[in-house]
Design an enzyme around this catalytic site. Sequence first.
Site, PDB file in Angstrom:
ATOM      1  N   PHE A  10      25.127 -56.607  50.706  1.00 20.11           N
ATOM      2  CA  PHE A  10      25.221 -56.232  49.292  1.00 20.11           C
ATOM      3  C   PHE A  10      25.039 -54.735  49.258  1.00 20.11           C
ATOM      4  CE2 PHE A  10      23.399 -54.497  45.539  1.00 20.11           C
ATOM      5  CZ  PHE A  10      23.984 -55.169  44.488  1.00 20.11           C
ATOM      6  N   GLU A  11      25.918 -54.047  48.585  1.00 22.20           N
ATOM      7  CA  GLU A  11      25.770 -52.603  48.497  1.00 22.20           C
ATOM      8  C   GLU A  11      26.603 -52.142  47.321  1.00 22.20           C
ATOM      9  OE1 GLU A  11      25.316 -50.117  52.413  1.00 22.20           O
ATOM     10  OE2 GLU A  11      27.379 -49.926  51.759  1.00 22.20           O
ATOM     11  N   ILE A  12      25.999 -51.390  46.416  1.00 20.83           N
ATOM     12  CA  ILE A  12      26.807 -50.669  45.428  1.00 20.83           C
ATOM     13  C   ILE A  12      26.496 -49.214  45.715  1.00 20.83           C
ATOM     14  CG2 ILE A  12      27.269 -50.235  42.978  1.00 20.83           C
ATOM     15  CD1 ILE A  12      26.139 -53.028  42.382  1.00 20.83           C
TER      16      ILE A  12
END
Length: 504
Positions: free
Chosen positions: A357-359
């Site tokens: 998960f990465e923004i």
Amino acid sequence: MSKFKTVFYVAAIALTLVLNITILIKLRASSKNNLNTKLQSKEINLLLDNKNNLNDKDKQDMVFKNADGFGKSPLEIQIDEHFVDYTKLSLNFTRVENWPTKFPENLTEYRETILKTQYLTKQNQWKEEIAPWVWHHRGVAEDKYIGKTDTREKAAILVLVRNSELEDIKHSIRMLEDRFNRRYNYPYIFLNDKPFSNKFMEHVARSTKSNTTFALIPQEHWEVPDSIDMEKTKVEFEKLVSQDIVYGGSLSYRQMCRFNSGFFYKHPLVQNLKYYWRLEPNIDFYCDIDYDPFKFMRENKKIYSFVIILYELKKTIPTLWKTSLEYAKQNNITSNLLKLFVNENKDYNLCHFWSNFEIASLDWYRSKEYESYFQFLDSTGSFFYERWGDAPIHSLAAGLFLNKDQIHFFNDIGYRHDQFARWPVSTTTNEFGIKCQVPKNIKENFDVASGECLNFWNTYKPYEWTNLDSTDALNTLYMNRFKAANDDTNVITINRWREMIVNN
Ligand SMILES: Nc1nc2c(ncn2[C@@H]2O[C@H](COP(=O)(O)OP(=O)(O)OP(=O)(O)O)[C@@H](O)[C@H]2O)c(=O)[nH]1
Ligand SMILES: [Mg+2]
């Protein structure tokens, strides 16, 4: 019976026999051909199905055995082309606006020609190279924005995925759509080192009302560099496999980690974007996200964000910390955040933001600093000789170049990847209780059960890390290695040790 009649009957019987035998031979030949074609595609299907059903250990063994065929030859592309017939794609699939529209007959030849041609910029070359494998599907949600100001950020949901992961990625899309994107309609970009199949594109495009684009990645972004010694790589694979390190024997896993460390942000399709949200197959989102995290990132000047922070397997990154310190020293890095990742022995504490998960800001990844760090790491070959994950690399890069307030912990996003699930634990309001549904079978909240790294994050006070700290940490590392000289992974001689200290 007259003589004439006898001759006539014998001739007729002989003719019938010859005809029947010919028909039989033809039938056999054609059924054999059919069988061969069926067998071929059945075998290929089986191959892919098997890959899908393999457990980790099997995957390792299989990939290890195939380690020689490392993603360089166009053969792998041909294998997947059996599943690809773009002439049969539904009309709703189009080319990307302002992209080359060529559709060469011999795709492999086309790609080889492009790879040999000189271009003014790498971006131009990559675009031409992959154009025949890039397909776009306009989502019906776009109608909402006709004649209105489109307030969406310059952002996309970015997915690196294999054809064989179709069901798992549909699950992730369903999750993200339900919790967030059905209201915000951000586009999806799917990337693959092999051509996406018709089935994959058609199923995925139907899973969302948003725009979807499917693309091959440039060969240079995936292939094993010529500088890598494959014999040495195999020996190192074996060592990790014998220690039961997950994906220890997988070449493609290493290619994926290297791609996710230094290439995804170079893909021609993301050049006009500011932010991306990484999505992986088979994840869950537990809580409604009723605001736009991309907008949040921009408005609050956030560069990187995470939901889970945890320990890395030490054996996958034996020299990552040393290499990072050497980089910091050479580049005279001062940082307020690096100490978050350092333990009392001045060693890497192994905490890392879990990058599935990465923004994050694509401009940051495209920055000179990040790129020079990646190039420095890549020059060691340790993506292959060890098994460096992109997550510790993104995290140490954040430690080197960012401040704590440029990073955001999305506490309100409930998330599961693999067996690790987390969701917000609220003590004062039931706000989270309303927004989140955690399945009954998920008993353990990772933040509570294994929250050491999160605790470091929550309590971290900025410390000014300078070149002196880098030197000190490097020397301590060498001293400790010297002390551990009996450990056969760390054998060094006294002279080598002195050399190291003097050089550092
Ligand atoms: N196209 C392509 N995608 C890949 C390949 N290997 C991994 N990926 C993708 O890269 C991402 C990370 O790979 P995973 O296999 O999930 O690795 P992981 O998350 O470390 O391990 P898991 O615990 O198995 O989920 C996923 O989105 C995969 O779909 C590959 O060889 N080709
Ligand atoms: Mg995964």
